[in-house]
Design a protein around this motif. Sequence first.
Motif, short mmCIF file in Angstrom:
data_model
loop_
_atom_site.label_atom_id
_atom_site.label_comp_id
_atom_site.label_asym_id
_atom_site.label_seq_id
_atom_site.Cartn_x
_atom_site.Cartn_y
_atom_site.Cartn_z
N TYR A 100 0.81 -1.22 0.00
CA TYR A 100 0.00 0.00 0.00
C TYR A 100 0.85 1.27 0.00
O TYR A 100 0.34 2.36 0.27
CB TYR A 100 -0.95 0.01 1.20
CG TYR A 100 -1.93 -1.14 1.17
CD1 TYR A 100 -2.88 -1.22 0.17
CD2 TYR A 100 -1.87 -2.15 2.12
CE1 TYR A 100 -3.77 -2.27 0.12
CE2 TYR A 100 -2.77 -3.21 2.08
CZ TYR A 100 -3.71 -3.27 1.07
OH TYR A 100 -4.59 -4.31 1.02
N GLN A 110 -0.27 5.06 -0.68
CA GLN A 110 -1.68 5.25 -0.42
C GLN A 110 -1.87 5.79 1.00
O GLN A 110 -0.95 5.76 1.82
CB GLN A 110 -2.43 3.93 -0.61
CG GLN A 110 -2.39 3.47 -2.07
CD GLN A 110 -3.16 2.19 -2.27
OE1 GLN A 110 -2.69 1.13 -1.93
NE2 GLN A 110 -4.34 2.32 -2.86
N HIS A 169 -14.55 4.08 3.35
CA HIS A 169 -13.99 3.17 2.34
C HIS A 169 -14.67 3.38 0.99
O HIS A 169 -14.00 3.52 -0.04
CB HIS A 169 -14.14 1.72 2.82
CG HIS A 169 -13.88 0.69 1.79
ND1 HIS A 169 -12.62 0.42 1.31
CD2 HIS A 169 -14.72 -0.15 1.14
CE1 HIS A 169 -12.70 -0.54 0.40
NE2 HIS A 169 -13.96 -0.90 0.29
N ALA A 214 -11.95 5.09 -1.44
CA ALA A 214 -11.06 4.02 -1.91
C ALA A 214 -10.52 4.29 -3.32
O ALA A 214 -9.33 4.07 -3.58
CB ALA A 214 -11.78 2.67 -1.87
N VAL A 237 -7.12 3.35 2.06
CA VAL A 237 -7.25 1.94 2.42
C VAL A 237 -7.61 1.89 3.91
O VAL A 237 -6.86 2.38 4.75
CB VAL A 237 -5.92 1.18 2.19
CG1 VAL A 237 -6.04 -0.27 2.64
CG2 VAL A 237 -5.51 1.26 0.72
#
Length: 164
Positions: free
Chosen positions: A22, A25, A49, A53, A58
Amino acid sequence: MGSLDDFQAARIDGSVLRLSDYHGQVLLIVNTASACGFTPQLAGLQALHEKYAARGLVVIGFPCNQFGRQDAGSNQEIGDFCRTRYGVGFTMMAKVDVNGPKAIPLFEWLKQQAPGVLGTRSIKWNFTKFLMGRDGRVIARYAPRTRPARLQADIEAALASSSA
């Protein structure tokens, strides 16, 4: 361990999640529980989310049974509850300890990076939240009472950041 990318943990289905997957992010890491007064926050986390997203947020839930034994079920039971009762589609992890000698390394690191009120290191209750920037650093630690919707401005700012 020096950065978020150094950690991994077991997903609720037993597979391994590497946080390095990830990198770049924005992460929202939360210790959750199925039978807590704050459990309805699962719906708010799911809403975040769904809303963010596609832009790089995340949400990762870590069930924990250390506070009032409020997540005593198996990983399968916890996962089923979260999906059927709150429509959880964000990443759920296997049950963990967040305090004490069996605390997973990720939470030890998070507590070191973002101490609580008056510099306390321990997690005080379920639904303590950590917002991580694209650079893997902790932006903020939020108390269990902080509703997910109140994190939107911070999430928006983190998502707008281009550093990775």
